[in-house]
Design an enzyme around this catalytic site. Structure first.
Site, PDB file in Angstrom:
ATOM      1  N   GLU A 130      37.160  40.990  34.353  1.00  0.00           N
ATOM      2  CA  GLU A 130      36.172  40.038  33.820  1.00  0.00           C
ATOM      3  C   GLU A 130      35.796  39.077  34.948  1.00  0.00           C
ATOM      4  N   GLY A 152      33.548  36.889  26.638  1.00  0.00           N
ATOM      5  CA  GLY A 152      32.172  37.252  26.951  1.00  0.00           C
ATOM      6  C   GLY A 152      31.142  36.245  26.472  1.00  0.00           C
ATOM      7  N   CYS A 157      29.580  36.208  23.657  1.00  0.00           N
ATOM      8  CA  CYS A 157      29.752  35.839  22.256  1.00  0.00           C
ATOM      9  C   CYS A 157      30.588  34.571  22.076  1.00  0.00           C
ATOM     10  N   LYS A 159      27.231  28.975  16.373  1.00  0.00           N
ATOM     11  CA  LYS A 159      27.624  28.741  14.976  1.00  0.00           C
ATOM     12  C   LYS A 159      28.296  27.380  14.811  1.00  0.00           C
ATOM     13  N   GLY A 180      12.682  34.874  17.246  1.00  0.00           N
ATOM     14  CA  GLY A 180      13.645  35.886  16.800  1.00  0.00           C
ATOM     15  C   GLY A 180      14.952  35.224  16.396  1.00  0.00           C
ATOM     16  N   THR A 240      13.360  32.405  24.325  1.00  0.00           N
ATOM     17  CA  THR A 240      14.282  33.326  23.630  1.00  0.00           C
ATOM     18  C   THR A 240      13.477  34.542  23.189  1.00  0.00           C
ATOM     19  N   GLY A 262      14.390  37.787  23.835  1.00  0.00           N
ATOM     20  CA  GLY A 262      15.223  38.987  23.892  1.00  0.00           C
ATOM     21  C   GLY A 262      16.215  38.921  25.044  1.00  0.00           C
ATOM     22  N   HIS A 310      34.027  34.122 -11.491  1.00  0.00           N
ATOM     23  CA  HIS A 310      33.050  33.093 -11.869  1.00  0.00           C
ATOM     24  C   HIS A 310      33.674  31.711 -11.670  1.00  0.00           C
TER      25      HIS A 310
HETATM   26  P1  FAD Z   1      29.223  40.403  26.410  1.00  0.00           P
HETATM   27  O1  FAD Z   1      29.716  39.538  25.347  1.00  0.00           O
HETATM   28  O2  FAD Z   1      27.939  40.059  27.088  1.00  0.00           O
HETATM   29  O3  FAD Z   1      30.390  40.473  27.481  1.00  0.00           O
HETATM   30  C1  FAD Z   1      30.220  41.126  28.703  1.00  0.00           C
HETATM   31  C2  FAD Z   1      31.215  40.551  29.684  1.00  0.00           C
HETATM   32  O4  FAD Z   1      31.160  41.333  30.877  1.00  0.00           O
HETATM   33  C3  FAD Z   1      30.906  39.119  30.094  1.00  0.00           C
HETATM   34  O5  FAD Z   1      32.029  38.313  29.876  1.00  0.00           O
HETATM   35  C4  FAD Z   1      30.560  39.229  31.579  1.00  0.00           C
HETATM   36  O6  FAD Z   1      31.007  38.093  32.319  1.00  0.00           O
HETATM   37  C5  FAD Z   1      31.311  40.477  31.979  1.00  0.00           C
HETATM   38  N1  FAD Z   1      30.746  41.190  33.138  1.00  0.00           N
HETATM   39  C6  FAD Z   1      29.451  41.548  33.331  1.00  0.00           C
HETATM   40  N2  FAD Z   1      29.328  42.212  34.496  1.00  0.00           N
HETATM   41  C7  FAD Z   1      30.555  42.266  35.048  1.00  0.00           C
HETATM   42  C8  FAD Z   1      31.057  42.821  36.246  1.00  0.00           C
HETATM   43  N3  FAD Z   1      30.277  43.462  37.108  1.00  0.00           N
HETATM   44  N4  FAD Z   1      32.381  42.682  36.507  1.00  0.00           N
HETATM   45  C9  FAD Z   1      33.203  42.048  35.640  1.00  0.00           C
HETATM   46  N5  FAD Z   1      32.771  41.504  34.489  1.00  0.00           N
HETATM   47  C10 FAD Z   1      31.465  41.616  34.193  1.00  0.00           C
HETATM   48  N6  FAD Z   1      25.972  38.542  17.819  1.00  0.00           N
HETATM   49  C11 FAD Z   1      26.463  38.583  16.565  1.00  0.00           C
HETATM   50  O7  FAD Z   1      26.911  39.641  16.127  1.00  0.00           O
HETATM   51  N7  FAD Z   1      26.498  37.440  15.786  1.00  0.00           N
HETATM   52  C12 FAD Z   1      26.034  36.254  16.236  1.00  0.00           C
HETATM   53  O8  FAD Z   1      26.083  35.263  15.514  1.00  0.00           O
HETATM   54  C13 FAD Z   1      25.493  36.198  17.537  1.00  0.00           C
HETATM   55  N8  FAD Z   1      25.018  35.028  18.030  1.00  0.00           N
HETATM   56  C14 FAD Z   1      24.540  34.998  19.305  1.00  0.00           C
HETATM   57  C15 FAD Z   1      24.030  33.791  19.788  1.00  0.00           C
HETATM   58  C16 FAD Z   1      23.522  33.724  21.062  1.00  0.00           C
HETATM   59  C17 FAD Z   1      22.986  32.415  21.576  1.00  0.00           C
HETATM   60  C18 FAD Z   1      23.544  34.873  21.906  1.00  0.00           C
HETATM   61  C19 FAD Z   1      23.035  34.803  23.324  1.00  0.00           C
HETATM   62  C20 FAD Z   1      24.034  36.079  21.442  1.00  0.00           C
HETATM   63  C21 FAD Z   1      24.527  36.152  20.126  1.00  0.00           C
HETATM   64  N9  FAD Z   1      25.008  37.341  19.603  1.00  0.00           N
HETATM   65  C22 FAD Z   1      25.493  37.392  18.326  1.00  0.00           C
HETATM   66  C23 FAD Z   1      25.028  38.588  20.383  1.00  0.00           C
HETATM   67  C24 FAD Z   1      26.442  38.822  20.961  1.00  0.00           C
HETATM   68  O9  FAD Z   1      26.812  37.715  21.744  1.00  0.00           O
HETATM   69  C25 FAD Z   1      26.456  40.086  21.799  1.00  0.00           C
HETATM   70  O10 FAD Z   1      25.973  41.167  21.030  1.00  0.00           O
HETATM   71  C26 FAD Z   1      27.872  40.388  22.247  1.00  0.00           C
HETATM   72  O11 FAD Z   1      28.393  39.346  23.037  1.00  0.00           O
HETATM   73  C27 FAD Z   1      27.896  41.688  23.051  1.00  0.00           C
HETATM   74  O12 FAD Z   1      29.204  41.951  23.454  1.00  0.00           O
HETATM   75  P2  FAD Z   1      29.518  42.793  24.762  1.00  0.00           P
HETATM   76  O13 FAD Z   1      30.993  42.963  24.789  1.00  0.00           O
HETATM   77  O14 FAD Z   1      28.678  43.995  24.805  1.00  0.00           O
HETATM   78  O15 FAD Z   1      29.040  41.909  25.980  1.00  0.00           O
HETATM   79  P1  NAI Z   2      14.997  38.759  19.474  1.00  0.00           P
HETATM   80  O1  NAI Z   2      14.665  40.125  19.910  1.00  0.00           O
HETATM   81  O2  NAI Z   2      15.784  38.537  18.267  1.00  0.00           O
HETATM   82  O3  NAI Z   2      13.641  37.936  19.277  1.00  0.00           O
HETATM   83  C1  NAI Z   2      12.714  37.798  20.283  1.00  0.00           C
HETATM   84  C2  NAI Z   2      11.413  37.330  19.652  1.00  0.00           C
HETATM   85  O4  NAI Z   2      10.557  36.938  20.703  1.00  0.00           O
HETATM   86  C3  NAI Z   2      10.685  38.406  18.855  1.00  0.00           C
HETATM   87  O5  NAI Z   2      10.299  37.875  17.625  1.00  0.00           O
HETATM   88  C4  NAI Z   2       9.500  38.764  19.729  1.00  0.00           C
HETATM   89  O6  NAI Z   2       8.381  39.146  18.977  1.00  0.00           O
HETATM   90  C5  NAI Z   2       9.255  37.458  20.449  1.00  0.00           C
HETATM   91  N1  NAI Z   2       8.607  37.587  21.749  1.00  0.00           N
HETATM   92  C6  NAI Z   2       8.784  38.550  22.685  1.00  0.00           C
HETATM   93  N2  NAI Z   2       8.040  38.284  23.771  1.00  0.00           N
HETATM   94  C7  NAI Z   2       7.377  37.123  23.527  1.00  0.00           C
HETATM   95  C8  NAI Z   2       6.472  36.323  24.272  1.00  0.00           C
HETATM   96  N3  NAI Z   2       6.086  36.666  25.493  1.00  0.00           N
HETATM   97  N4  NAI Z   2       6.006  35.198  23.696  1.00  0.00           N
HETATM   98  C9  NAI Z   2       6.390  34.835  22.439  1.00  0.00           C
HETATM   99  N5  NAI Z   2       7.255  35.559  21.698  1.00  0.00           N
HETATM  100  C10 NAI Z   2       7.749  36.678  22.234  1.00  0.00           C
HETATM  101  O7  NAI Z   2      15.654  38.083  20.760  1.00  0.00           O
HETATM  102  P2  NAI Z   2      16.550  36.771  20.918  1.00  0.00           P
HETATM  103  O8  NAI Z   2      16.241  35.786  19.866  1.00  0.00           O
HETATM  104  O9  NAI Z   2      16.396  36.368  22.340  1.00  0.00           O
HETATM  105  O10 NAI Z   2      18.021  37.310  20.690  1.00  0.00           O
HETATM  106  C11 NAI Z   2      18.517  38.385  21.505  1.00  0.00           C
HETATM  107  C12 NAI Z   2      19.493  39.205  20.740  1.00  0.00           C
HETATM  108  O11 NAI Z   2      20.731  38.518  20.603  1.00  0.00           O
HETATM  109  C13 NAI Z   2      19.086  39.509  19.300  1.00  0.00           C
HETATM  110  O12 NAI Z   2      18.187  40.589  19.239  1.00  0.00           O
HETATM  111  C14 NAI Z   2      20.395  39.821  18.668  1.00  0.00           C
HETATM  112  O13 NAI Z   2      20.723  41.156  18.940  1.00  0.00           O
HETATM  113  C15 NAI Z   2      21.359  38.901  19.393  1.00  0.00           C
HETATM  114  N6  NAI Z   2      21.630  37.707  18.575  1.00  0.00           N
HETATM  115  C16 NAI Z   2      22.211  37.867  17.361  1.00  0.00           C
HETATM  116  C17 NAI Z   2      22.460  36.791  16.554  1.00  0.00           C
HETATM  117  C18 NAI Z   2      23.098  37.014  15.220  1.00  0.00           C
HETATM  118  O14 NAI Z   2      23.647  38.081  14.989  1.00  0.00           O
HETATM  119  N7  NAI Z   2      23.058  36.032  14.326  1.00  0.00           N
HETATM  120  C19 NAI Z   2      22.118  35.430  16.961  1.00  0.00           C
HETATM  121  C20 NAI Z   2      21.519  35.366  18.253  1.00  0.00           C
HETATM  122  C21 NAI Z   2      21.293  36.471  19.021  1.00  0.00           C
END
Ligand code: FAD
Ligand code: NAI
Length: 484
Positions: free
Chosen positions: A34, A40, A42, A51, A182, A269, A271, A445
């Protein structure tokens, strides 16, 4: 000196750390590499800190807007953003420390450093004390994703923020412009609005959460955002910005005409993109698709048979629970178990207020999948005693089932605790449960969970706590005999 392992996992997010622990439980000699933080994205800059902020903002909102009706008189509430930020950080830290302890407790070798492939057999890791070579029978790439930017809006985390910067604000901004409506834009935009920020959202699509949510679910969310004075602009594309003094003026194309928006911060935000360009995957012969996701089969095996990929890097949906599911799957495949990815559904939750959660098919997807007759049962939270006592009556539970077999095809919830309620629905879809399974299960309930039972009853034509029009003869469902 080269170290050798059975399995080496790169990336300690919810995909990687879960995979490493499960492989170690199954008797393998495992290492995890790591570069930045255990847990990561998350745990450190994603799910958990967001959250924590959402729960704090909800608490404030309830104190400010719901306490009076219950007879409380609460004076003005002051927010110490510095303290809120430290509390949020402490929640993340606690969870990330927990991951470290679990890895240690399972005797996983933990290497802090940045890894890249030298070949399909050797990984090079840059650590604080130099570079080392790691060999393994199998490698698991779990390196996740990072925020996507748009032209003209490079992240500086001061004016133009990614989710990482937005979650780490020192002060409550007066006004923000969110580009992208999104998951992240709505979650962060909603909690900042509760903390007192004026929020405007530019969304490229012509609706919110298109393809993720049912249109009637989106309506509830839109209504609530508007109630919280969040301004939504559809078909809106940010083109560029100028900074003058404290203000940022963004020029955007909105429905074909140019408009200006002023804010003190812009959050982009739109994607996330996979980190597949950072590990020299080509040296190992690992193929990626045109979007940068690593190509995998149903066992998460890449184009190289000894290299696997899981989580965000392996494709949509980019969700933590999908990453963890794949992590366990790969660990079990590597330990000789016969596993493939065969989940019928990956639940999706958006932590807006009210929350949105869904599993299985939408109505449109049911039609596309060839179901000719669909039964729809909808039950409003306004008719649920627990929701009324919580003062959280917006939204509904909607169940879609095949009219012939009564098998549940999809469940869509918008309302209080949708994130917790959806697990029962996920089980129903996974098990191929019928409406009767949900309707005849005794739900305690008064609970929000009763809405699931009543939505199933509604689909069968006999929910007790709403007035239902009798189902037309054509649509009337035949009771299904229980199998002995
Ligand atoms: P990551 O969590 O991205 O972990 C990858 C790890 O790899 C990182 O720690 C990184 O430092 C490490 N790494 C990368 N490259 C290298 C390298 N070359 N060498 C060593 N280490 C490396 N998902 C949900 O299900 N529920 C949610 O509520 C939710 N909320 C989110 C809110 C936000 C603001 C964001 C940005 C994302 C959210 N997500 C949520 C999405 C979720 O965080 C990701 O889907 C999840 O973290 C993916 O897990 P992962 O293990 O694939 O990768
Ligand atoms: P997203 O894909 O959810 O939403 C991106 C939004 O941006 C879309 O509605 C899209 O139409 C819009 N968009 C794209 N290009 C644009 C532009 N040029 N101008 C204006 N709007 C534009 O991506 P987001 O919110 O960045 O989240 C990334 C991912 O992280 C999610 O897809 C999800 O997989 C994960 N995530 C999950 C959460 C959860 O499970 N509660 C919370 C936060 C993130």
């Amino acid at each position: 000196m080269s170290q050798k392992f059975d399995t080496v996992v790169v990336g300690a997010g919810p995909g990687g750390y879960v995979c490493a622990i499960r492989a170690a439980q199954l008797g393998q000699k495992v290492a995890i590499i790591e570069r930045e933080y255990y847990g990561g994205v998350c745990l450190n800059v994603g799910c958990i800190p967001s959250k924590a902020m959402i729960s704090a903002a909800k608490f404030l909102d309830q104190v400010q807007n719901q306490s009076e009706a219950m007879g409380f008189t609460i004076g003005s509430v002051k927010l110490d953003m510095g303290q809120l930020k430290s509390w949020k950080d402490s929640v993340s830290k606690k969870m990330a420390n927990g991951v470290e302890q679990l890895l240690k407790g399972n005797k996983v070798t933990m290497i802090m450093g940045k890894a890249h492939f030298e070949s399909d057999q050797i990984l090079k890791v840059k650590t604080s004390s130099g570079e080392e070579s790691i060999e393994a029978k199998n490698f698991v790439v779990a390196t996740g994703s990072r925020p996507l930017s748009i032209p003209g809006f490079d992240f500086d985390e001061k004016n133009i923020l990614s989710s990482t910067g937005a979650l780490d604000l020192e002060k409550v901004p007066k006004k923000i412009l969110v580009v992208g409506g999104g998951y992240i834009g709505l979650e962060i935009g909603s909690y900042l609005a509760k903390l007192g920020t004026e929020v405007e959202i530019l969304e490229a699509g012509d609706t919110l959460l298109s393809g993720i949510c049912e249109p009637d679910v989106v309506q509830v969310i839109e209504r609530k955002l508007k109630k919280k004075a969040i301004k939504l602009h559809y078909k809106a594309f940010a083109k560029g910005y100028v900074k003058s003094g404290k203000n940022i003026t963004v020029t955007a194309d909105v429905k074909g005409s140019s408009q200006e928006f002023t804010a003190d911060k812009v959050i982009v935000t739109v994607g996330r993109k996979p980190n597949s360009d950072e590990m020299n995957l080509s040296a190992a012969g690992v193929e990626v698709n045109p979007l940068g996701f690593v190509k995998v089969d149903k066992q998460m095996r890449t184009s190289k048979s000894n290299i696997f990929a899981i989580g965000d890097i392996a494709g949509q949906p980019m969700l933590a629970h999908k990453a963890s599911h794949e992590g366990v799957l790969v660990a079990e495949v590597l330990s000789g178990q016969n596993r493939v990815f065969d989940a019928k559904t990956v639940p999706a939750v958006i932590f807006t207020d009210p929350e949105v959660a869904s599993v299985g098919l939408t109505e449109k997807q049911c039609v596309e999948a060839g179901y000719e007759n669909i039964s729809v049962g909808k039950f409003p939270f306004g008719a649920n005693g627990k929701a009324v006592s919580l003062q959280q009556t917006e939204g509904f539970v909607k169940i879609l089932a095949d009219s012939e077999s009564h098998v549940v095809l999809g469940v869509h919830i918008v309302g209080p605790q949708a994130s917790n309620l959806i697990s029962e629905a996920a089980l129903a879809v996974e098990m191929g449960a019928r409406l009767e399974d949900l309707a005849l299960t005794i739900h305690p309930h008064p609970t929000l969970g009763e809405t699931m039972m009543e939505a199933a009853e509604a689909a069968l034509g006999h929910a007790v706590h709403i007035i239902q029009k009798p189902l037309s003869h054509k649509k009337k469902l035949q009771p299904q005999p229980a199998e002995l």
